[in-house]
Scaffold this motif. Structure first.
Motif, PDB file in Angstrom:
ATOM      1  N   PRO A 181      36.353  18.863 -58.828  1.00  0.00           N
ATOM      2  CA  PRO A 181      35.466  18.525 -57.708  1.00  0.00           C
ATOM      3  C   PRO A 181      34.901  17.111 -57.859  1.00  0.00           C
ATOM      4  O   PRO A 181      34.902  16.546 -58.939  1.00  0.00           O
ATOM      5  CB  PRO A 181      34.340  19.544 -57.873  1.00  0.00           C
ATOM      6  CG  PRO A 181      34.264  19.747 -59.358  1.00  0.00           C
ATOM      7  CD  PRO A 181      35.648  19.578 -59.895  1.00  0.00           C
ATOM      8  N   TRP A 182      34.457  16.538 -56.743  1.00  0.00           N
ATOM      9  CA  TRP A 182      33.753  15.257 -56.812  1.00  0.00           C
ATOM     10  C   TRP A 182      32.298  15.507 -57.178  1.00  0.00           C
ATOM     11  O   TRP A 182      31.655  16.364 -56.616  1.00  0.00           O
ATOM     12  CB  TRP A 182      33.825  14.526 -55.473  1.00  0.00           C
ATOM     13  CG  TRP A 182      35.117  13.792 -55.303  1.00  0.00           C
ATOM     14  CD1 TRP A 182      36.235  14.237 -54.656  1.00  0.00           C
ATOM     15  CD2 TRP A 182      35.433  12.483 -55.789  1.00  0.00           C
ATOM     16  NE1 TRP A 182      37.228  13.298 -54.721  1.00  0.00           N
ATOM     17  CE2 TRP A 182      36.758  12.208 -55.403  1.00  0.00           C
ATOM     18  CE3 TRP A 182      34.732  11.519 -56.519  1.00  0.00           C
ATOM     19  CZ2 TRP A 182      37.394  11.006 -55.729  1.00  0.00           C
ATOM     20  CZ3 TRP A 182      35.362  10.330 -56.832  1.00  0.00           C
ATOM     21  CH2 TRP A 182      36.678  10.081 -56.442  1.00  0.00           C
ATOM     22  N   GLN A 183      31.799  14.765 -58.171  1.00  0.00           N
ATOM     23  CA  GLN A 183      30.403  14.897 -58.563  1.00  0.00           C
ATOM     24  C   GLN A 183      29.715  13.559 -58.362  1.00  0.00           C
ATOM     25  O   GLN A 183      30.285  12.515 -58.634  1.00  0.00           O
ATOM     26  CB  GLN A 183      30.292  15.273 -60.047  1.00  0.00           C
ATOM     27  CG  GLN A 183      31.199  16.411 -60.483  1.00  0.00           C
ATOM     28  CD  GLN A 183      30.966  16.753 -61.935  1.00  0.00           C
ATOM     29  OE1 GLN A 183      29.855  17.098 -62.320  1.00  0.00           O
ATOM     30  NE2 GLN A 183      31.995  16.632 -62.734  1.00  0.00           N
ATOM     31  N   SER A 184      28.495  13.617 -57.892  1.00  0.00           N
ATOM     32  CA  SER A 184      27.767  12.381 -57.658  1.00  0.00           C
ATOM     33  C   SER A 184      26.939  12.035 -58.891  1.00  0.00           C
ATOM     34  O   SER A 184      26.095  12.809 -59.327  1.00  0.00           O
ATOM     35  CB  SER A 184      26.856  12.547 -56.438  1.00  0.00           C
ATOM     36  OG  SER A 184      26.191  11.350 -56.206  1.00  0.00           O
ATOM     37  N   VAL A 185      27.212  10.855 -59.486  1.00  0.00           N
ATOM     38  CA  VAL A 185      26.494  10.472 -60.688  1.00  0.00           C
ATOM     39  C   VAL A 185      25.127   9.922 -60.318  1.00  0.00           C
ATOM     40  O   VAL A 185      24.113  10.290 -60.879  1.00  0.00           O
ATOM     41  CB  VAL A 185      27.270   9.399 -61.475  1.00  0.00           C
ATOM     42  CG1 VAL A 185      26.524   9.014 -62.742  1.00  0.00           C
ATOM     43  CG2 VAL A 185      28.666   9.890 -61.787  1.00  0.00           C
ATOM     44  N   ASP A 186      25.182   9.016 -59.331  1.00  0.00           N
ATOM     45  CA  ASP A 186      23.945   8.321 -59.011  1.00  0.00           C
ATOM     46  C   ASP A 186      24.170   7.650 -57.671  1.00  0.00           C
ATOM     47  O   ASP A 186      24.811   6.607 -57.603  1.00  0.00           O
ATOM     48  CB  ASP A 186      23.682   7.289 -60.126  1.00  0.00           C
ATOM     49  CG  ASP A 186      22.521   6.390 -59.773  1.00  0.00           C
ATOM     50  OD1 ASP A 186      21.750   6.768 -58.879  1.00  0.00           O
ATOM     51  OD2 ASP A 186      22.413   5.309 -60.378  1.00  0.00           O
ATOM     52  N   GLY A 187      23.694   8.267 -56.644  1.00  0.00           N
ATOM     53  CA  GLY A 187      23.876   7.685 -55.327  1.00  0.00           C
ATOM     54  C   GLY A 187      25.338   7.550 -54.973  1.00  0.00           C
ATOM     55  O   GLY A 187      26.049   8.536 -54.832  1.00  0.00           O
ATOM     56  N   GLN A 188      25.815   6.273 -54.908  1.00  0.00           N
ATOM     57  CA  GLN A 188      27.185   6.062 -54.441  1.00  0.00           C
ATOM     58  C   GLN A 188      28.220   6.214 -55.548  1.00  0.00           C
ATOM     59  O   GLN A 188      29.408   6.186 -55.296  1.00  0.00           O
ATOM     60  CB  GLN A 188      27.291   4.648 -53.866  1.00  0.00           C
ATOM     61  CG  GLN A 188      26.363   4.418 -52.709  1.00  0.00           C
ATOM     62  CD  GLN A 188      26.112   2.930 -52.542  1.00  0.00           C
ATOM     63  OE1 GLN A 188      25.716   2.243 -53.468  1.00  0.00           O
ATOM     64  NE2 GLN A 188      26.370   2.437 -51.352  1.00  0.00           N
ATOM     65  N   HIS A 189      27.772   6.309 -56.761  1.00  0.00           N
ATOM     66  CA  HIS A 189      28.695   6.403 -57.889  1.00  0.00           C
ATOM     67  C   HIS A 189      29.151   7.842 -58.052  1.00  0.00           C
ATOM     68  O   HIS A 189      28.370   8.729 -58.349  1.00  0.00           O
ATOM     69  CB  HIS A 189      27.974   5.911 -59.158  1.00  0.00           C
ATOM     70  CG  HIS A 189      28.834   5.930 -60.378  1.00  0.00           C
ATOM     71  ND1 HIS A 189      28.324   5.849 -61.633  1.00  0.00           N
ATOM     72  CD2 HIS A 189      30.175   6.010 -60.532  1.00  0.00           C
ATOM     73  CE1 HIS A 189      29.312   5.887 -62.510  1.00  0.00           C
ATOM     74  NE2 HIS A 189      30.439   5.978 -61.865  1.00  0.00           N
ATOM     75  N   ARG A 190      30.468   8.070 -57.845  1.00  0.00           N
ATOM     76  CA  ARG A 190      30.963   9.435 -57.896  1.00  0.00           C
ATOM     77  C   ARG A 190      32.188   9.525 -58.791  1.00  0.00           C
ATOM     78  O   ARG A 190      32.966   8.584 -58.875  1.00  0.00           O
ATOM     79  CB  ARG A 190      31.332   9.914 -56.486  1.00  0.00           C
ATOM     80  CG  ARG A 190      30.116  10.002 -55.553  1.00  0.00           C
ATOM     81  CD  ARG A 190      30.531  10.526 -54.203  1.00  0.00           C
ATOM     82  NE  ARG A 190      31.575   9.720 -53.605  1.00  0.00           N
ATOM     83  CZ  ARG A 190      32.612  10.233 -52.948  1.00  0.00           C
ATOM     84  NH1 ARG A 190      32.740  11.528 -52.796  1.00  0.00           N
ATOM     85  NH2 ARG A 190      33.523   9.434 -52.433  1.00  0.00           N
TER      86      ARG A 190
END
Lengths: 314, 709
Positions: free
Chosen positions: B663-672
């Motif tokens: 799955p796509w996970q969001s690290v920090d705002g736009q950083h995925r």
């Protein structure tokens, strides 16, 4: 490799099929009526009509074609319209003669051609290379009827070493025919000799420049080992293909040389057939020549595949 | 370890060697009066731009020069024996037995029609006098030593069945078979992917330590030198400029050329917003037109009149640290001025909210597998190569999107789909809100001009028959409607913008250097005033100093024109330098996207982490995490199920990676990132890495033979 072979084989069968159609169509389009030719100029209309029915000439063209191909495959090639003898044995005996000449010519040009090419490549730009290159250029440009006539004039008539006429007895063995084979074989060889030498030279030079040959030297391998194992194996690949394909030309394409020396080969028979409008002979000779061309092409492909691991294992 | 060997006889002792090539223009003195020594167990790195004479020097050392090469003077002592005096037969006994060469291009250096094992075994037979079976066994053993999986099977294979990295292992195995005293390595990792390069460098390092050979290592890559050499010699136009231990040269360089080279290299920890790369002005002089005094003077920022009078000799400024600069005391005294040639700049731009100029949605490109030319046909089913498999990205004005991945991951195909050179199988490209047809031939001219491309190889992308004016003027004529004079005027302006003299307008491409050609290609792209510029590996084929100049140029042009860039490269440091936004590609998919500063610090996705740890960094004190990817990128015909990266992932979780798409996970705002591993775990992993790096003392020995982290 299996797939590769199957593909090549399929391709060659297709080529032969196409060639047979072309040969059939051309012989149909040739001026003159087959029945008329067989029966003679003064035959009556009834006789002609009867003959046409016998020969099946009234049937649709497609049926005639299929009938011809079918008979050809089972070995029923028909009778020569001019001599009345069976075409199959006649063509086969000529094929045998052609093969003898081709075999000798092959020996005359392949080993020397490769040797000269390799020597020229190793001595690149030195005197010996320039000499070999110049001579092979001259040979390539020399038509066989010129070289053939020169050979006859100097060696046969001038020096009297070998017979000028090569019209051997039908059924003569290779040993019996040998003296008469030498001059035509030389005439045929000269062109190809130059060609093979030049081809070998350029591919050897190319391989000598490769990184893997540099590495082979830098591994400290003896010179002969580098040459025979690392260089020639790769350098002769294109030469082998050309040589194998040349077999077809040697057997079927020596029309001029055979004419110059009066040698009873397949080419001469074809010319004879064309001169006399002997459809049966033309068809038979053409198909045999096409078959030999195709088979030699196949041999070239197989050899190339065997020598080139990229294809063998691809 | 290096100091101890000083007293012993060096394995290789090159004294005052001069080499020239006989050409139509006369003798070209390619190497002049070079001396160097390599002791047992030492690795001597020879660096310099192309044309500096490094390869000629190495060829002269092994006495395998091209036919027109002449050794004009000097001695090459191998264990005290002058190789230049040996007969060809004696030399043949030295080759392979005492000196072995590992060449640059593994693909062309292995004989294509002899099995791998035999090519190693023949060395054992010739030099070690082994019987056939014993030599074969030795070959298997050597393949095992170089970490080849399944040596028995590999020994029977042919070159075309192995990857570039595997072939380089084979060549290393071949070279080490006789346990030679001297190894000459000529750019052995240059053609390889950065991940493969890292693995091969580890291997070379480990084997050199085990075999204790002396090695002469030729490369243009300062990062590689810092990673594996003890000594380094910097060559310039045929002469040594500086020589010393890795620490001395990288930390206290005493020659402006060395400092310049170091300043050219982009760093992974600083972007265009922080530094402007140093560039060395001008070009290497032609060998038949060498300047009279110091040969580097015309390009040197320290040059004064006295520098042009006399050629400065190499002087020993510290024990075994030599420089050919007469102003070295000033360099040393005032190092603060020179140590960081990279200027600090501050021009950080904010991510704007304005809509993207370019949006690519769900791009897919499938090719029919043409695989083996001859195996086609009979069996009906055609396997599909999924080169690009559902990639979406967008580009904004003034910003650069960096696209990173190993070769064969689909970067270039993606670019070609966006430009329309390949017709995408699926997906759509929007340019300034307008939908673009898939094929370039069906795109309206007004939109064509807004999307321009700079290719990797300017030799192939510039028509050799057209003058520079034709090349740059063509898009002006085609895409705008302006008069002849206006075209010329604009061409001149464009040349100026890419820092080329206007006099170049009438030149043909072959009259330009590689860097100049690429400048022309950039000028041509800018001629159309594009809103988006796609650069496909625009600097990969060029020397470091030229690379830096082009990167600076691209940065300046963007600042002036405000275009959006898509910058494709396998060089992570360059991408990090120029990009604002980075996407990581592997096997036709994106795996991590985010602002450039966040993607690399710290790297979250295991693939990004591996890419980052593979970069050779030109600083011997930098301790990198050692994450290595095994094998090469799988074929895009048989894409692994589940997570496509699982076959090589060093941090694979378990069966879930093999069966389910991550799955796509969001690290920090736009950083995925796209990974099964929970974010917290990844963060913790990176924290641990940082902690170990901090706690381990920074060893003063050269990074060369030290154990990895």
């Amino acid at each position: 490799m299996g797939r590769y072979l199957a593909r090549r084989l399929g391709f060659i069968l297709f080529t032969m099929l196409l060639a047979s159609v072309i040969i059939f169509v051309i012989t149909q389009l040739m001026p003159g009526d087959v029945a008329q030719m067989i029966a003679g100029r003064w035959a009556t209309q009834e006789a002609l009509a009867k003959l046409r029915t016998e020969l099946g000439l009234n049937r649709p063209v497609v049926v005639q074609y299929l009938d011809w191909v079918g008979r050809f495959i089972v070995g029923d090639w028909g009778k020569s319209l001019t001599t009345g003898s069976e075409a199959l044995p006649l063509v086969m005996s000529r094929l045998r003669n052609s093969a003898m000449l081709a075999g000798l010519a092959f020996l005359f040009y392949v080993p020397p051609g490769i040797l000269l090419g390799v020597v020229a490549a190793l001595k690149r730009d030195q005197l010996i290379d320039q000499l070999i290159t110049a001579v092979s250029m001259a040979f390539v440009g020399l038509p066989e009827f010129v070289s053939g006539l020169l050979l006859i004039a100097f060696i046969a008539l001038g020096l009297g070493w070998l017979p000028a006429n090569s019209s051997i007895d039908p059924g003569a063995s290779f040993v019996e025919a040998f003296p008469q084979l030498i001059l035509p074989a030389i005439a045929v060889s000269l062109t190809s000799l130059g060609y093979v030498a030049r081809m070998t030279r350029s591919s050897t030079i190319e391989v000598l420049r490769t990184d893997y040959v540099r590495i082979a030297y830098l591994k400290g391998l003896p010179r002969h080992q580098v040459l025979f194992k690392h260089v020639l194996r790769n350098a002769l690949l294109p030469t082998v293909t050309v040589v194998a394909m040349g077999i077809g030309w040697l057997i079927g394409g020596l029309i001029v040389t055979e004419a110059v020396f009066g040698y009873p080969g397949l080419g001469r028979l074809l010319v004879y057939g064309i001169q006399r409008r002997d459809l049966i002979l033309i068809q038979a000779c053409s198909m045999v020549i096409i078959t030999i061309y195709s088979v030699s092409n196949l041999v070239a492909d197989i050899l190339y595949g065997l020598l080139n691991p990229r294809i063998r294992l691809g | 370890m290096s100091a101890a060997t000083n007293d012993q006889l060096p394995i290789l002792d090159v004294q005052d060697l001069s080499v020239a090539y006989a050409t139509e223009a006369g003798m070209l003195h390619t190497v002049r009066h070079v001396s160097l020594r390599v002791g047992r167990g030492e690795v001597y790195g020879l660096v310099g731009e192309s044309g500096s004479g490094k390869t000629t020097l190495a060829s002269a050392v092994v006495r395998y020069l091209p036919a027109n090469g002449r050794i004009l003077g000097g001695r090459v002592l191998l264990n005290g024996v002058n190789l230049l005096e040996l007969s060809p037969a004696d030399m043949r006994r030295v080759w392979g037995a005492q000196i072995a060469v590992v060449p640059q291009s593994p693909r062309t250096s292995v004989n294509p029609s002899i099995v791998i094992g035999e090519q190693i075994a023949e060395v054992a037979r010739v030099h070690l006098g082994m019987s056939r079976p014993a030599a074969w066994q030795k070959a298997l053993d050597m393949l095992h030593q170089v970490g080849m999986p399944d040596p028995e099977a590999v020994a029977l294979r042919y070159a075309h069945q192995l990857s570039g990295g595997m072939l380089q292992r084979v060549l290393i195995a071949m070279a080490l078979t006789t346990n030679p005293q001297l190894l000459i390595m000529d750019e052995p990792t240059t053609g390889l992917d950065v991940t493969t390069e890292a693995v091969i460098l580890d291997l070379i390092q480990e084997l050199l330590q085990r075999y204790q050979s002396a090695a002469l290592y030729i490369t243009h890559n300062l990062g590689v030198v810092a990673r594996i050499c003890n000594w380094v010699g910097v060559m310039y136009a045929g002469e040594l400029m500086e020589e010393g231990s890795i620490q001395d040269v990288f930390k206290c360089a005493m020659h402006p050329y060395t400092l310049g080279l170091l300043g050219c290299v982009p760093r992974v920890d600083a972007s265009k917003h922080e530094v402007r790369l140093y560039t060395i002005p001008g070009y290497i002089p032609r060998l038949d037109q060498l300047p009279g005094g110091c040969i580097f003077a015309p390009r040197c920022m320290l040059a004064e009149a006295a520098c042009q009078e006399q050629r400065p000799p190499l002087v020993e400024v510290n024990p075994r640290h030599l420089t050919a600069c007469r102003r070295w005391p000033e360099v040393e005294a005032d190092r603060g001025r020179f140590v960081r040639f990279q200027e600090r700049v501050s021009s950080a731009r904010q991510m704007s909210d304005e809509p993207p100029v370019l949006e690519a949605q769900g791009i897919k490109k499938y090719f029919k597998s043409t695989g083996r030319m001859f195996s086609l046909g009979l069996s009906g089913k055609m396997p599909m190569v999924r080169a690009v498999d559902d990639i979406s990205l967008s580009a904004r004005r003034n910003l650069t999107v960096g696209i990173v991945g190993e070769s064969g991951c689909g970067k270039t195909t993606l670019a070609r789909c966006i430009v329309g050179l390949e017709e995408a199988t699926a997906g759509e490209v929007m340019l300034e809100g307008q939908r673009l047809p898939a094929a370039v031939t069906r795109r309206p001219r007004a939109l064509l001009k807004k999307l321009q491309m700079v290719f990797q190889n300017p030799d192939a992308s510039l028509n050799p028959q057209h003058t520079v004016a034709d090349i740059i003027g063509r898009p002006l004529v085609l895409l705008g409607n302006i008069g002849k004079e206006a075209v010329l005027e604009r061409c001149a302006a464009l040349l100026e913008a890419v820092n080329l003299p206007v006099s170049y307008l009438n030149r043909l491409p072959h009259e330009l250097s590689g860097g100049e050609k690429q400048r022309v290609a950039i000028a041509r792209a800018f001629a159309a005033q594009p809103s988006v510029l796609i650069c496909d590996e625009p600097i990969s084929a060029l020397d470091v100093s030229v690379q830096a100049a082009l990167l600076n140029l691209l940065v300046e042009l963007q600042a002036a024109e405000g275009n959006a860039y898509l910058f494709i490269s396998h060089d992570l440091a360059a991408v990090r330098h120029i990009s604002d936004w980075i996407v990581i590609v592997y096997l036709g998919r994106l795996w991590e996207v985010g602002p450039a500063a966040q993607v690399f610090a710290p790297p979250m996705h295991p693939y990004t982490e591996a890419l980052l740890s593979a970069i050779p960094i030109p600083d011997p004190d930098v301790r990198q995490e050692r994450i290595r990817l095994s094998g090469s990128v799988p074929s895009a015909v048989n894409i692994p199920p589940g997570c496509r990266f699982h076959t090589r992932c060093p941090r694979k979780l378990g069966p879930i990676c093999e069966s389910e798409e991550p799955p796509w996970q969001s690290v920090d705002g736009q950083h995925r990132i796209c990974c099964h591993i929970p974010l917290d775990t990844l963060c913790q992993l990176q924290k641990d890495v940082l902690d170990t790096a901090r706690s381990s003392p920074c060893a003063p020995t050269p990074a060369g033979l030290g154990s990895g982290v």
